[in-house]
Design an enzyme around this catalytic site. Structure first.
Site, mmCIF file in Angstrom:
data_model
loop_
_atom_site.group_PDB
_atom_site.id
_atom_site.type_symbol
_atom_site.label_atom_id
_atom_site.label_comp_id
_atom_site.label_asym_id
_atom_site.label_seq_id
_atom_site.Cartn_x
_atom_site.Cartn_y
_atom_site.Cartn_z
ATOM 1 C CG HIS A 163 -1.733 1.198 1.118
ATOM 2 N ND1 HIS A 163 -2.634 1.502 0.037
ATOM 3 C CD2 HIS A 163 -2.254 2.056 2.112
ATOM 4 C CE1 HIS A 163 -3.398 2.614 0.111
ATOM 5 N NE2 HIS A 163 -3.206 2.888 1.448
ATOM 6 C CG HIS A 198 -3.500 6.594 2.474
ATOM 7 N ND1 HIS A 198 -4.014 5.392 2.802
ATOM 8 C CD2 HIS A 198 -3.382 7.456 3.651
ATOM 9 C CE1 HIS A 198 -4.581 5.432 3.773
ATOM 10 N NE2 HIS A 198 -4.027 6.346 4.648
ATOM 11 C CB CYS A 205 -2.513 2.850 -3.174
ATOM 12 S SG CYS A 205 -1.805 1.380 -3.325
#
Length: 253
Positions: free
Chosen positions: A30, A42, A153
């Site tokens: 991530h 994010h 992401c």
């Protein structure tokens, strides 16, 4: 940073850094942009759904949003159901895992030597001020609909760092870890290669070379179908408060 690990300490972080944390036994990472004061901006599809497949696997195998726990972070509040571009503290972003930094402007040799995608790119980063501006702008305006293949992401973080988007609507996103997956699959599926070698060692060499070349040509710093899009032109209002990405399709229009 080195070929074997991109791990970094919190004390060494600087605003504008592209950071990431591995999820589910290093299957997926991530990504986000560190903005200082222990906070990260994010892009997420909500708890347990980062992979964006829309199936039960999203909840069973993967997690991208702040840690799935009944404990509510005193600093972030309850972010378990949030999605889109959000701001979280480092603890919530890392979800109990280690902290790594994504490297920019690496040499082709270094890039190929990093066997795992989603850790570096040949593309140079813009200034920290530009990176922070894009991240904070998109925190307010959004980054479109999360999509594992085109808009995830890592794509968000790479755009914040470089301002680059894929010109063709039909292209995959900028994500180098997705490019790594597809390169691996294509290598495995290329079974005719077994006829080009006479030994297991030769087959490994050919397959490894094919994998590396596939990753290299897909990197945002190498491919020619990328364009620089100002963040103000990246999103447009759609019926009120919704926003959608406009940079990927028909950029010339």
């Amino acid at each position: 940073m080195g070929v074997l690990s991109n791990k970094i300490s919190r004390e060494d972080l600087k605003p504008g850094d592209h950071i990431y944390s591995w999820r589910t036994a290093y299957i997926y990472a991530h990504h986000g942009i560190y903005v200082g004061d222990g906070m990260v901006i994010h892009f997420t599809r909500a708890a347990g759904q980062e992979m964006g497949t829309g199936t039960f696997l999203d909840k069973v195998l993967f997690s991208s949003s702040p840690a799935q726990t009944d404990t509510i972070c005193e600093r972030c509040g309850d972010q378990r159901k949030l999605q889109g571009v959000i701001r979280s503290c480092l603890d919530c972003f890392l979800a109990g895992d280690h902290l790594y930094i994504f490297e920019y402007n690496v040499s082709p040799v270094f890039f190929v030597a990093k066997a795992r995608g989603g850790t570096c790119t040949i593309a140079p980063s813009d200034s920290a001020a530009d990176v922070m501006y894009r991240a904070k702008y998109l925190l307010e305006k959004g980054f479109g609909v999360y999509n594992l293949f085109k808009n995830n992401c890592e794509d968000f973080a790479i755009y914040c760092k470089t301002g680059l988007l894929i010109e063709s609507y039909y292209s995959l996103g900028r994500s180098s870890q997705w490019a790594s997956w597809t390169a691996g699959v294509s290598t495995i599926m290329s079974s005719p290669l077994r006829f080009l070698t006479t030994s297991a060692g030769g087959l490994v060499l050919v397959a490894g070379s094919m994998y590396s070349v596939s990753r290299y040509v897909a990197d945002v710093g190498v491919r020619r179908d990328v364009v620089k899009i100002p963040v103000e032109k990246l999103v447009v209002e759609v019926g009120g408060n919704e926003h959608q990405i406009v940079g990927e399709a028909r950029v010339g229009e």
